[in-house]
Write a protein that holds these residues in place. Structure first.
Motif, short mmCIF file in Angstrom:
data_model
loop_
_atom_site.label_atom_id
_atom_site.label_comp_id
_atom_site.label_asym_id
_atom_site.label_seq_id
_atom_site.Cartn_x
_atom_site.Cartn_y
_atom_site.Cartn_z
N MET A 1 -7.73 36.07 9.56
CA MET A 1 -7.02 35.23 8.61
C MET A 1 -6.07 36.09 7.78
N PRO A 2 -4.87 35.54 7.47
CA PRO A 2 -3.93 36.30 6.63
C PRO A 2 -4.47 36.41 5.21
N PHE A 3 -4.13 37.49 4.55
CA PHE A 3 -4.55 37.70 3.17
C PHE A 3 -3.69 36.87 2.23
N ASP A 4 -4.31 36.30 1.22
CA ASP A 4 -3.60 35.52 0.21
C ASP A 4 -3.10 36.48 -0.87
N LEU A 5 -1.83 36.80 -0.82
CA LEU A 5 -1.24 37.73 -1.77
C LEU A 5 -0.40 37.03 -2.83
N SER A 6 -0.63 35.73 -3.01
CA SER A 6 0.13 34.99 -4.02
C SER A 6 -0.20 35.53 -5.42
N PRO A 7 0.79 35.56 -6.31
CA PRO A 7 0.56 36.10 -7.67
C PRO A 7 -0.42 35.22 -8.46
N ARG A 8 -1.51 35.82 -8.92
CA ARG A 8 -2.52 35.11 -9.69
C ARG A 8 -3.51 36.14 -10.20
N PRO A 9 -4.28 35.82 -11.23
CA PRO A 9 -5.34 36.74 -11.63
C PRO A 9 -6.38 36.83 -10.51
N LEU A 10 -6.61 38.00 -9.99
CA LEU A 10 -7.54 38.14 -8.87
C LEU A 10 -8.99 38.01 -9.31
N ASN A 11 -9.24 38.12 -10.59
CA ASN A 11 -10.55 37.78 -11.14
C ASN A 11 -10.34 36.62 -12.11
N PRO A 12 -10.73 35.40 -11.72
CA PRO A 12 -10.45 34.22 -12.56
C PRO A 12 -11.41 34.03 -13.73
N ALA A 13 -12.28 35.00 -13.99
CA ALA A 13 -13.24 34.86 -15.09
C ALA A 13 -12.51 34.76 -16.43
#
Length: 292
Positions: A1-13
């Protein structure tokens, strides 16, 4: 599966509000030991099992390091959390029983100290189950705290830990305050007691015949630890230690650690607590905020 590199906080805590520590303390100290023993050398490189000099680095835990660390905690009357791989408990039961007998918290550190891999979920979950089974068999305990072997984690593993009854983690490096992980897969997020990489003794006191990494001396490490602690204290955070008996149980480094802990103890406004105690305190604060 391709990696999701969309801009977002990678830790949503979510970010934790300013902490109120018990008894008027300004900051907290969490003393955590990773009792890896030989698993540090064979978990991710099984071929080392036949390299006896290589694995003797880890063998120091059972022969010397664990007893010296337990004695230090007793001398200073300090509580600690010992994260023990299941393999270590099975291989060195008497030494692990001494940790429990001394009154310290037992934490989960996998079974064979394998790096958790998101592409191998079954193996990652098996490491958790086997670790529980071994600690229950040898010590009669089911830990509520987890430190990721080789320092890695991912959402499915966090959810599996929560489902299995784990209440807190101490692996992430992204805060100076405890926080709660985001829910995942219908499971409530664990409390995270984050780690400061500067307090991982492995970085400064461990190398091997195949590594060019230098070992750092007392003056460099002790002053860095004191400076980092004082700054964390001023910011009201938690200073989380990632220590290893096969490193800090060595003669000079034992004294280094002793001097650092005595420096912290010289302050009257630091709460020194186990992971379970810090997690309980976070839960209580969270519940009180929810009632407002």
């Amino acid at each position: 599966m391709p990696f999701d590199l969309s801009p977002r906080p990678l830790n949503p805590a979510p970010v934790t509000p300013a902490m109120v520590w018990p008894n008027g303390a300004k900051s907290a100290l969490f003393i955590g030991f990773d009792v890896d023993a030989e698993t540090a050398w064979i978990g991710n490189n099984p071929s080392n099992v036949d390299r006896m000099v290589t694995t003797s680095h880890g063998g120091y835990d059972a022969r010397v390091g664990i007893s010296k660390i337990v004695s230090l905690m007793d001398e200073l009357s300090l509580p600690a959390t010992f994260f023990i791989p299941g393999w270590t408990a099975l291989a060195h039961p008497a030494q692990c029983e001494a940790i429990l007998k001394a009154g310290h918290e037992i934490g989960h550190h996998g079974y064979l100290h394998k790096l958790p891999d998101r592409d191998k979920l079954d193996e990652a979950f098996e490491e958790i189950d086997r670790g529980y089974e071994a600690l229950q068999q040898v010590l009669g305990v089911r830990p509520i705290g987890y430190r990721a072997p080789s320092g890695e984690n991912f959402p499915e593993l966090l959810a599996y830990l929560s489902k299995s009854g784990m209440r807190y983690s101490s692996s992430f490096r992204d805060d100076i305050l405890p926080y709660r992980h985001a829910d995942h897969g219908g499971e409530r997020g664990l409390v995270e007691i984050p780690v400061n990489f500067a307090f991982d003794d492995w970085n400064f006191g461990m190398t091997s015949r195949t590594s060019s990494r230098p070992i750092f001396g007392r003056d460099a490490v002790l002053q860095m630890w004191i400076d980092e602690f004082e700054a964390t204290h001023a910011w009201g955070g938690v200073t989380t230690l990632v220590l290893h008996p096969q490193v800090s149980g060595r003669p000079m480094r034992w004294h280094l650690l002793r001097d650092f802990l005595m420096h912290v103890q010289s302050r009257t406004d630091v709460w020194i607590a186990t992971g379970a105690e810090i997690s309980d305190h976070f839960d209580a604060l969270e519940a009180a905020r929810a009632e407002l």
